[in-house]
Design an enzyme around this catalytic site. Structure first.
Site: not given
Length: 491
Positions: A237, A128, A158
């Protein structure tokens, strides 16, 4: 200097200065009230200096971790295209139902973290973070910047791998997430909020094997998250979660914004397995059995007459799937895979996915209390989904929109304060309904702005919408909270 960069330190120093000043005033007041002798500033300075010199502070155990890991952690700056006709269908929904114009496609900046895993410049991060990226710029902790290319991405976990070209690149060693224990140290490193680069937070491994998380921005199909209370914020992230030896044990991925100290990371062993396939092939190939499973609970086992038995119950069987062809049926209990016990449906899905397409596996199954054995030839997941045009029909128990529904009882209507609707009883694995996070227990109140009276009315309305060639727009009630979901239908 940038105003944002000055504000935080200044607030800190002014706060500290005010506290010191308040302490001096308090000290003076106490001295005066108790009629104690006052100490000169000169003697205080000497005493403070002497105390500091005579008692050196021990080094934090996390300093060596940071020294080893931080150089290999990178800041990822991404430019993405959004809007236009390339979205998730929400633009079309807004245009049709609210008369809003279609937005023009535009470029927006985004950022995240990552870490270098080999001297060839390969970097692990989240899908992402780099999804739909037009340009990717990577900045190292030493200030060097590079343009990066995408090696491969995997939305199902992911995980993504990108690459830079450079020399003398620092590398972060990878640990073994299978050896983690709850309570182990967990150190998160990354670039929170896009500007606080090289931030380090410390916590512990709070739990393992977290799944069924509904993650805003795209929920991975395969989840086996490490939970940690090390502070993880937006911008972290893709950064590493490290152990006390300075090895990456996970990829920081998600946070629970409704609580504090609840962050999630992808185990490094899973990420490494995915990364190896991305480097070798650019994609991840997974096998598929074609069933929807639930864990066999003690209550279910008792109801099936299988006391103290562990396994996974087959809820749905996908039409024309390997499972159907092998003879697997609904309510079968899968108890072993190639002779190894099966106790958890998610771990079973991971094991099946790791087989190559065409692999033959042996399933031990309990049917009506009798042990049976089936040999199944697994199919390629992507090929199977493509052949069904993204929609999976099931042999038993599911409507052709990927879910089964039943009428609401009078008591349920009163409890939910609704006059109409149907309750979802099952959602087909790999269906669009599952992708949109429609779950068993949800209530469908409307179909394309028409109230749903009962299950037969629901099927009739779906057929009507399909004949008109329109998308299916549902109002979904999940635990009392309603939302719109749009499903595409085959004609």
């Amino acid at each position: 200097m940038n105003g944002n960069r000055v504000t935080s330190p200044r607030s800190y120093y002014l706060g500290a200065a005010a506290l010191i000043a308040a302490g001096l005033v308090l000290g003076i007041g106490l001295s005066a009230g108790l009629d104690l002798p006052r100490i000169s500033h000169a003697s205080s300075d000497v005493a403070l200096a002497a105390a500091t010199d005579s008692a050196p502070l021990p080094e934090s155990p996390f300093v060596p971790v940071v020294d080893r890991a931080l150089p290999a952690v990178v800041f990822i700056d991404v430019t993405k295209k959004v809007g236009g006709d390339g979205g998730d269908g929400s633009d079309e929904f807004m245009r049709r139902f609210f008369g809003q114009p279609m937005p023009r496609q535009q470029r927006v900046p985004s950022s995240g973290s990552g870490f270098i895993i080999d001297d060839q410049g390969r970097i692990l991060t989240n899908n992402h973070v780099v999804r739909d990226a037009e340009t990717i710029k990577v900045t190292l902790n030493d200030g060097r910047t590079f343009k990066a290319t995408t090696v491969g991405t995997d939305a199902a976990t992911d995980v993504a791998v990108i690459k830079i070209e450079g020399s003398k690149l620092p590398v972060l060693p990878l640990g073994d997430s299978d050896k983690l224990r709850i309570g182990d140290w967990a150190i998160a490193i990354g670039n929170p909020l896009g500007d606080l680069r090289g931030s380090v937070t410390v916590g512990i491994v709070s739990a393992q094997g977290r799944n069924n998380l509904n993650i805003f921005g795209g929920t991975p199909d395969y989840q086996d998250f490490i939970q940690t209370d090390a502070s993880i914020n937006f911008g972290n992230s893709g950064g590493p979660l490290c152990n006390i030896r300075g090895e990456a044990i996970g990829i920081n991925t998600a946070i629970n914004t409704s609580g504090q100290g609840i962050g999630f990371a992808i185990p490094i062993n899973l990420a490494r397995h995915v990364a190896e396939q991305l480097v070798a092939h650019g994609v991840v190939k997974r096998a598929m059995l074609g069933v929807n499973l639930a864990n066999l609970t003690p209550e279910m086992a008792e109801g099936f007459g299988l006391a103290n038995q562990q396994g996974c119950v087959v809820q749905l069987v996908v039409k024309d799937s390997p499972a159907e062809k092998a003879g697997i049926k609904r309510n079968d209990v899968i108890v072993d895979l190639n002779g190894s016990p099966v106790t958890d449906s998610d771990k079973f899905r991971f094991k099946i996915a790791d087989f190559p397409s065409g692999a033959r596996v042996k399933l031990g199954v309990l049917r009506d209390g009798k042990k049976m054995s089936f040999e199944v030839v697994l199919a390629d997941r992507d090929t199977m989904l493509a052949s069904n045009q993204g929609k999976v029909d099931v042999v038993e128990g599911s409507d052709d929109v990927g879910m089964t529904v039943r009428d609401l009882t009078a008591g349920e209507k009163a409890e939910l304060n609704v006059d109409a609707g149907v309750r979802v009883t099952d959602v087909a694995d790999e269906s669009e309904a599952q992708d949109k996070d429609i779950q068993a227990g949800d209530v469908i109140e409307e179909v394309n702005r028409q109230p749903v009276k009962n299950s037969e009315d629901f099927k009739a309305q779906v057929a009507k919408v399909r004949k008109a060639g329109k998308p299916l727009v549902l109002i979904v009630n999940h635990n009392g909270s309603t939302r719109f979901e749009t499903l595409k239908l085959d004609k």
